[in-house]
Design a protein around this motif. Sequence first.
Motif, mmCIF file in Angstrom:
data_model
loop_
_atom_site.group_PDB
_atom_site.id
_atom_site.type_symbol
_atom_site.label_atom_id
_atom_site.label_comp_id
_atom_site.label_asym_id
_atom_site.label_seq_id
_atom_site.Cartn_x
_atom_site.Cartn_y
_atom_site.Cartn_z
ATOM 1 N N UNK A 67 0.756 -1.106 0.027
ATOM 2 C CA UNK A 67 0.089 0.011 -0.083
ATOM 3 C C UNK A 67 0.985 1.322 -0.041
ATOM 4 N N UNK A 68 2.207 1.085 0.072
ATOM 5 C CA UNK A 68 3.079 2.202 -0.243
ATOM 6 C C UNK A 68 3.300 3.178 0.998
ATOM 7 N N UNK A 69 3.136 2.241 2.135
ATOM 8 C CA UNK A 69 3.444 2.939 3.342
ATOM 9 C C UNK A 69 4.916 3.222 3.621
ATOM 10 N N UNK A 70 5.197 4.383 4.385
ATOM 11 C CA UNK A 70 6.700 4.600 4.654
ATOM 12 C C UNK A 70 7.591 3.559 5.551
ATOM 13 N N UNK A 71 8.516 3.230 5.136
ATOM 14 C CA UNK A 71 9.356 2.170 5.811
ATOM 15 C C UNK A 71 9.155 2.290 7.252
ATOM 16 N N UNK A 72 9.324 3.388 7.740
ATOM 17 C CA UNK A 72 9.332 3.755 9.308
ATOM 18 C C UNK A 72 8.108 2.967 9.896
ATOM 19 N N UNK A 73 6.793 3.176 9.049
ATOM 20 C CA UNK A 73 5.279 2.785 9.605
ATOM 21 C C UNK A 73 5.709 1.193 9.753
ATOM 22 N N UNK A 74 5.994 0.569 8.470
ATOM 23 C CA UNK A 74 6.126 -0.795 8.332
ATOM 24 C C UNK A 74 6.917 -1.469 9.509
ATOM 25 N N UNK A 75 8.013 -0.804 9.893
ATOM 26 C CA UNK A 75 8.961 -1.299 10.999
ATOM 27 C C UNK A 75 8.252 -1.190 12.031
ATOM 28 N N UNK A 76 7.643 -0.004 12.586
ATOM 29 C CA UNK A 76 7.019 0.188 13.890
ATOM 30 C C UNK A 76 5.855 -0.723 14.004
ATOM 31 N N UNK A 77 4.970 -0.949 12.840
ATOM 32 C CA UNK A 77 4.019 -1.807 12.916
ATOM 33 C C UNK A 77 4.038 -3.338 13.236
ATOM 34 N N UNK A 78 5.322 -3.611 12.592
ATOM 35 C CA UNK A 78 5.778 -5.171 12.847
ATOM 36 C C UNK A 78 6.499 -5.246 14.220
ATOM 37 N N UNK A 79 6.947 -4.352 14.683
ATOM 38 C CA UNK A 79 7.552 -4.144 16.039
ATOM 39 C C UNK A 79 6.500 -4.498 17.236
ATOM 40 N N UNK A 80 5.393 -3.853 16.820
ATOM 41 C CA UNK A 80 4.305 -3.615 17.616
ATOM 42 C C UNK A 80 3.467 -5.101 18.040
ATOM 43 N N UNK A 81 3.585 -5.793 16.575
ATOM 44 C CA UNK A 81 2.812 -7.054 16.210
ATOM 45 C C UNK A 81 3.694 -8.070 17.024
ATOM 46 N N UNK A 82 5.147 -7.910 17.319
ATOM 47 C CA UNK A 82 5.899 -8.738 17.878
ATOM 48 C C UNK A 82 6.296 -8.343 19.296
ATOM 49 N N UNK A 83 5.351 -7.468 19.722
ATOM 50 C CA UNK A 83 5.708 -7.136 21.244
ATOM 51 C C UNK A 83 5.396 -8.616 22.101
ATOM 52 N N UNK A 84 4.571 -9.277 21.750
ATOM 53 C CA UNK A 84 4.197 -10.384 22.556
ATOM 54 C C UNK A 84 5.572 -11.321 22.637
ATOM 55 N N UNK A 85 6.429 -11.329 21.896
ATOM 56 C CA UNK A 85 8.039 -11.910 21.899
ATOM 57 C C UNK A 85 8.720 -11.452 23.305
ATOM 58 N N UNK A 86 8.232 -10.156 23.577
ATOM 59 C CA UNK A 86 9.041 -9.811 24.856
ATOM 60 C C UNK A 86 8.470 -10.564 25.908
#
Lengths: 235, 97
Positions: A67-86
């Motif tokens: 969808x052409x989102x900025x790279x920072x948004x991609x990285x941040x969203x994926x990090x939030x989705x991976x918060x459960x790994x913490x």
Amino acid sequence: MRNFLADPDFRAGFREMLPANVGLTPFGVVCGVGAAAAGANLLGALGMSAIIFSGAAQVLAIQLLASGAPLLVVVLTCFVAGLRFLMYSAAMAPYLRPLPPRWQQALAFLLTDQAFASSIRRFDAGANPRAGAMHFLGGGLALWSWWQVTNVAGFFAGNLIPASWSLDFAVPLCFLGLLVPVLRSSPNVVAALTAGVAVIALDALPMRLNLIAAALLGIAAGTLTDLARTRSTRP
Amino acid sequence: MLIVGALNYLSRLSFIAFFARREMPALLARALKFVPAAMLTALIVPMIVTPAVAGSAGVMPRVLAALLAALVAWRTRHEMAVIIAGMAALWTLQAVL
């Protein structure tokens, strides 16, 4: 390598993840299909499944990039989705503590929902660190290898399976098979019920933060129940 | 892709490395016992009840099939049986309802 494959705990862990692999197959195929649709080449698709090794993060990354989102948004969203790994990392920490750092670093890479749920049960049942680590390694490698196969299959074959078959339902079923055996004590049931209600109630939160918020509320409710119970049983 | 992968890995390693050399507070250790029950439930429920995921057949067959699958999980503790029973129940219910 050979002595890994002959290890009974490694084999038990590997075998225990085979049903989970069946359940996760549709998810892996979807990730491969998504990567192909987003215009990735085989190396890109395989790199993503091999390195990220998380269905939720892969699907999010693909959707956002497409969808052409900025790279920072991609990285941040994926990090939030991976918060459960913490949380998984913290819960595993006491059990992996006796192991050498290289083992800790290797096992951390293989830490997924399924490998976590299955091996924490094993450790709770009193497995010694070495046996538990071997079990984790076997299960983690079983999941990782099959994940690559399903991603590549999806990349090449595309969406051959019609949506009306509802094969996506196999994914929650595979999680359900891991959840139910955990619900042995009332604090665990309270934790699950609270998280289940909260995840729906908090659905409006952005970036699927409702998952992590619901889990934290569930953990708090379970802990409070546990504390109240031990207090009341004490004379 | 590499950044996402690296962050993912760091999340997974974080507390394993942090508590490798430190004593974990007792209350935290106690709370962490509930991570599997709470996190797995928070992951499962939206996959079952979100209408967009359920498609044209609706949410009801999925909820009923999941309840039946949970019962199978409770009685058999056999994960393959859970997946087979749940899928069979879903297909039957979608055809009937």
